[in-house]
Enzyme design. Structure first.
Site, PDB file in Angstrom:
ATOM      1  N   HIS A   8      -7.346   9.507  -0.358  1.00  0.00           N
ATOM      2  CA  HIS A   8      -7.935   9.503   0.987  1.00  0.00           C
ATOM      3  C   HIS A   8      -7.109  10.168   2.078  1.00  0.00           C
ATOM      4  O   HIS A   8      -7.562  10.233   3.220  1.00  0.00           O
ATOM      5  CB  HIS A   8      -8.315   8.068   1.401  1.00  0.00           C
ATOM      6  N   ASP A  62       0.522   5.259  -0.066  1.00  0.00           N
ATOM      7  CA  ASP A  62      -0.332   6.444  -0.037  1.00  0.00           C
ATOM      8  C   ASP A  62       0.166   7.414  -1.100  1.00  0.00           C
ATOM      9  O   ASP A  62       1.346   7.777  -1.118  1.00  0.00           O
ATOM     10  CB  ASP A  62      -0.301   7.084   1.351  1.00  0.00           C
ATOM     11  N   HIS A 114       0.854  -1.191   0.000  1.00  0.00           N
ATOM     12  CA  HIS A 114       0.000   0.000   0.000  1.00  0.00           C
ATOM     13  C   HIS A 114       0.890   1.241   0.000  1.00  0.00           C
ATOM     14  O   HIS A 114       1.710   1.412   0.900  1.00  0.00           O
ATOM     15  CB  HIS A 114      -0.900  -0.013   1.231  1.00  0.00           C
ATOM     16  N   ASP A 172      -7.772   1.316   2.905  1.00  0.00           N
ATOM     17  CA  ASP A 172      -7.390   2.272   3.954  1.00  0.00           C
ATOM     18  C   ASP A 172      -8.199   3.560   3.923  1.00  0.00           C
ATOM     19  O   ASP A 172      -7.673   4.621   4.232  1.00  0.00           O
ATOM     20  CB  ASP A 172      -5.889   2.593   3.801  1.00  0.00           C
TER      21      ASP A 172
END
EC number: 3.2.1.24
Length: 1040
Positions: free
Chosen positions: A577, A262, A260, A372
């Site tokens: 997000h 971001d 993952h 997430d």
């Protein structure tokens, strides 16, 4: 003679094995100390520092100066490039040779001009394999480059990871040498650590636990770290244990590599580009060494960055995608927030993402992937369906603060009844490391035992990248089928979901939103980002509509498809997000604001170009074109520009999705049948505004003492209470500063009291009446507000300007309503839903702060009160008090978040009957999509014109755009939705030259059975509650 069996004490036996593999204790004589053999320093080391993120070809041309182990470099966000010259000793022929590299920051090894592996201490990647086995003819000398970013996997926070970055932080190189790696020692260490994990995880009451411990103990007995010839005997003991199989009913764990990243968070967008390269090139290396390893990767934006900056890496990703080892998932442009983006923006995430995956990897994604994000809108199942997706993976609801979500595998039914299969990895993580503890937790934690016998297991370092390691893979492969543990298979998301679907008969269904009981502050933090998001969603809507109309009416007009795609992608990027939510560092917030400015600037240019094309060839005076971009006729007061920069008010009527000429001067305009606005200031300083529809009374400090629906005389404000009451709360969460607002903040409510005598009349009536006041919020913060009522308008507007300089305070505005209801209604994407106004259960109480889009409403039978806004998202209704969240003041990860000047508008609309019949939805749209006064370079049209109109107020025509893949570029896509929650038939009236109308999905793929008959320029459409429909309109060729 063999030693006699001895009684074994659990703890001493366990600790004996632990010390045998410890990286800290007894490394002079234990197995860990033999992981590396002979070593030698690198032949030469040199470096240079730069504040820029340079491409490789440019970096290697720079002036490198001698460097050494122990040297410092920095500060934060700089880059240090090292040239590493190596000479491998002759004596190491036949051995596995590694470059051992330990430094702060994130490193990337370049070899022969291509990136080959990431290096990070935090990601347990501290060596690069130069050769698995040094051959007689292999070169002994080579030169590598190591590009080290001066930031860690999780940024460079000062003191804690979510603190603002430390701009002065320095970094150090602590190891750079060549060493022989003992692969057999590594495999023994993996086995011993797994045996220890089984012994601890299964516990003292389990037979298999003791078998694991005794096997490990026996391995220590037979294994002499100084004598490699003893290793095979120890290995055989382990193999015998792990070779004992489980039963047919064992739970199956599907282990998928994952990383993952971001898209921006505690580091800027540009650093994410390098994180992708470091992480994915490492995953590729693992795929080459482990053909069974499958790696799932989401976010088209990140792949697009890699394609443009690391084309060689992108080509290899495509190659491994063809092999089935690199698996694109998610289908979206970025892993967006699941609450704040509009319905249309969510559609565009999939439209841009799925088209990118199809173009670059030959197929679209079959799973939505959002591990997430801070909550999931009830319209996501329908949007997924429309984009060809029936499967969804996330895990964030495991973070719920109050209630444990009751499922890990279930069907999710959205607002319109669409259903998708959802899986939450029961290990409650997307950054597993392949330990026995995690494997056992996955089984024990599964809340759907007896209903689902398969689970996802996502392994690899994440959030800041890093990804899987060889050690993780070795653990999982060893655990493939061992008695006492679940079965573990290296697998893909497709295999997991296929297994779940094949046995889904007993799965439960969850209806409605998936609300995260945490991070409720993200609906409000960084108000300027929220405002930029709402404004830019509007601008792109308006540009697309006007450009579509210009395309249909002008043979010469070129639809700005490329520019619009670029602007949409900027907006979608900002809907990541940790950006639109405001939970990012200052550097990211500033970049996001620049993206919004780009969209505003270029969007306005495109608006003007479309307006000019619409006016071309029409007779009439030069000047202005008044444009209505909404699908209903509007009569509103507008401030029209006059020569010299002044403005004059005019009452204008503009048809649905069309334009009108500028009306004659006000003096010539008949006001009837509408009553003008009356403004009266009483001797006590209070002010009344009355337009014959509503009557507004403000006390001398600007608070609302009365709001009456004139026709019925019905009062909307609760008896003895005041509305427009600003309230300040202490806002100190437990940890996640920018993210969280805690329930206990409600216990610190302090009304902000104004000074009598500050209320003054602004505009004195007629077309518009207003009053304004100043309010000192605190010694550091102040507010000014103009309360505005227009002729014929069913709501009163509150134009607000705040100068905000606070720390850990939360500003809201409250309206106590003379309405009683146990449910309030909140607008979401393409519809609305109800939430309780009471705290009966823990599920109700956990929603003390919720999100909404343009409006919320509290209604009883026959009457209600709606609160509209133009850029806010945080809201709540408790009892009969409607509350809009305005500003927060968190200090991490951005110390400057929300500080400074803010402008926003909210509005209050009392209504008879239901909010649907009273037009609340249309009013909120009108507040957010003001009429446009666009300059017409050629003579502006002298008559009004409407492109589209609808026969039912229940249906909203949300979007008009050019089709993505229109061969002659002469097709439009219309997106409509049912907004009332009803079954309805609706006629769509068209004034454009349409040749053919076909229903299509959200990805604009025509429905083979979707041809619609066109009757008298009308199409009949049938909707079920909250259904979204897309139409493909093929336009007739323009006249030559």
């Amino acid at each position: 003679m063999a030693a006699a069996p001895a009684l074994k004490h659990w703890r001493t036996t366990l600790e004996r094995v632990e010390k045998f593999v410890s990286p800290v204790y007894f490394t002079d004589c234990n197995l860990r100390g033999r992981l590396f053999g002979a070593s030698c320093p690198v032949a030469a080391l040199s470096s240079f520092l730069t504040p820029d993120r340079l491409p490789y070809q440019e970096a290697v041309q720079r002036d490198f100066r001698p460097a050494q182990v122990g040297c410092s470099f920095g500060p934060t966000w700089w880059t240090c490039w090292f040239r590493v010259e190596l000479t491998i000793p002759e004596a190491w022929v036949g051995q596995e040779v590694h470059l051992c590299w330990e430094s702060d920051g994130e490193g990337l090894v370049w070899r022969d001009g291509e990136p080959v592996q990431g290096l990070t201490k935090e990601g347990e990647k501290t060596s690069y394999v130069l050769t698995d086995r040094l051959g007689e003819r292999d070169p002994r000398s080579l030169t590598l480059y190591v590009e080290v970013a001066c930031s860690g996997l999780l940024g460079a926070g000062k003191g804690s990871i979510i603190a603002a970055p430390d701009p002065e932080k320095m970094f150090q190189l602590s190891r750079a040498e060549l060493a022989v790696f003992h692969r057999d020692v590594h495999m023994l260490l993996v086995d011993l650590e797994l045996l220890l994990g089984i012994a601890k995880g299964l516990g003292k009451d389990n037979q298999r636990s003791f078998q694991a411990l005794y096997t490990a103990n026996q391995m220590v007995n037979v294994c002499d770290p100084a004598q490699p010839e003893t290793f095979p005997v120890a290995q055989a003991l382990a193999s015998r244990f792990f070779g004992q199989r489980g039963g047919e009913s064992q739970h199956t764990i599907h282990a998928t590599g994952h990383c993952h990243i971001d898209t921006a968070w505690l580091w800027p967008f540009k650093e994410t580009m390098r994180k992708c390269a470091r992480s994915w090139v490492t995953a590729l290396q693992l795929m080459e060494r482990n053909p069974e390893f499958i790696f799932a990767c989401s976010q088209a934006q990140q792949l697009e960055w890699v394609k443009s900056r690391y084309p060689g890496l992108h080509s290899r990703l495509q190659e491994f995608a063809c092999r089935g080892q690199f698996v694109p998932v998610g289908g979206t442009w970025v892993e967006m927030d699941g609450n704040l983006p509009s319905g249309e923006a969510m559609v565009r995430q999939f439209l841009q993402g799925q088209n990118f995956f199809l173009q670059e990897f030959g197929k679209m994604c079959s799973e939505f992937w959002l591990p997430d994000t801070f909550g999931y809108s009830a319209q996501l199942p329908q949007i997924m369906h429309g984009c060809g997706i029936r499967r969804f993976l996330t895990q964030k609801l495991s973070w719920n603060l109050v209630n444990s979500f009751p499922h890990h595998t279930f069907f999710w039914e959205g607002l319109d009844g669409s259903r998708v299969l959802v899986h939450f990895p029961p290990g409650d993580s997307y950054v597993m490391q392949g330990s026995v503890e995690e494997v056992l937790k996955t089984v024990a934690n599964n809340r759907d035992k007896g209903r689902a016998n398969h689970s996802a297991f996502l392994f690899g370092f994440g959030d800041g990248g890093g990804g899987p390691t060889q050690t993780m893979l070795d653990r999982l492969k060893r655990l493939s089928n061992t008695d006492g543990l679940p079965r573990v298979q290296l697998s893909s998301p497709r295999q997991l979901f296929s297994a779940l679907e094949s046995d889904s008969g007993q799965l439960c269904t969850w209806v409605g939103e998936l609300f995260l009981e945490l991070h409720n502050g993200t609906y409000t933090t960084h108000a300027q980002i929220k405002k930029g998001n709402r404004e830019c969603e509007r601008i792109l809507h308006d540009v697309e509509l006007l450009s579509s109309l210009a395309l249909a009416r002008s043979a010469q007009f070129l639809y700005p498809a490329a520019q619009l795609q670029h602007l949409w992608r900027l907006l979608l990027l900002n809907q990541f997000h940790d950006v639109v939510t405001g939970s990012c560092i200052q550097m990211v917030a500033e970049e996001a604001m620049c993206h919004y400015e780009d969209i505003r600037c270029h969007g306005n240019t495109l608006l003007s170009a479309a307006a000019a094309a619409l006016c071309a060839g029409e007779p009439g005076p030069e000047g202005l074109l008044i444009v209505n971009t909404l699908p209903w006729k509007r009569t509103e007061v507008m401030a029209l520009p006059k020569p010299g920069g002044a403005h004059s008010l005019a009452l204008v009527t503009v048809p649905s999705m069309g334009y009108a000429p500028v009306p004659p001067p006000t003096s010539l305009q008949p006001l009837l049948p509408q009553q003008p606005v009356f403004v009266v200031q009483e001797t006590d300083g209070s002010v009344t505004l009355d337009n014959g529809i509503i009557r507004v009374k403000l006390d001398p400090t600007g608070r609302l003492t009365s709001l009456v629906l004139v026709a019925s005389g019905r009062e909307a404000i609760a008896e003895g209470a005041v509305g427009n009451q600003f309230v300040l709360f202490d806002d100190v969460p437990l940890y996640w500063d920018a993210w969280d607002v805690m329930d206990y903040h409600l216990e610190t409510r302090k009304p902000v009291l104004g000074q009598a005598g500050t209320l003054a009349v602004g505009t004195e009536g007629g077309l518009r009446g207003s009053a304004w006041f100043l309010l000192q919020i605190s010694p550091n913060s102040r507010l000014s507000q103009e309360v505005v009522l227009d002729v014929g308008c069913p709501y009163v507007r509150f134009h607000t300007e705040v100068h905000w300089h606070e720390a850990h305070k939360f500003l809201k505005v409250e309206f106590p309503a003379r309405v009683r209801s146990s449910q309030a209604t909140y607008e979401i994407q393409f519809g609305h839903l109800q939430r309780p106004t009471h705290y009966n259960t823990s599920w109700d109480w956990a929603r003390f702060e919720v999100w909404a889009h343009r409006w919320m409403d509290l209604s009883e039978h026959g009457f209600g009160l709606a609160l509209l806004n133009n850029c806010k998202y945080g809201a709540s209704v408790r009892g009969s008090i409607l509350s809009l969240s305005l500003l927060r003041a968190p200090k991490a990860p951005d110390f400057t978040a929300d500080m400074g000047r803010h402008e926003f508008t909210y509005a209050l609309m009392p209504h008879k009957g239901s909010f649907q019949d009273a037009g609340v939805i249309q009013a909120a749209y009108s507040l957010n999509f003001p009429l446009l006064a666009l300059p017409a370079p050629s003579p502006a049209p002298a008559t009004s014109w409407s492109a589209f109109s609808l026969s039912s107020p229940a249906v909203v025509l949300e979007t008009v755009k050019q089709a993505e893949s229109s061969p002659q570029r002469r097709s439009l896509v219309l997106r409509l939705y049912e907004a009332h929650g009803s079954h309805v038939d609706c006629w769509l009236h068209l004034s454009l030259p349409v040749q053919e109308a076909i229903l299509c999905d959200l990805l604009e793929r025509p429905d083979p059975a979707g041809h619609l008959p066109l009757r008298d320029s009308r199409l009949k459409l049938t909707f079920s509650p909250f259904q979204v429909l897309s139409l493909l309109l093929v336009l007739q060729p323009p006249p030559h």
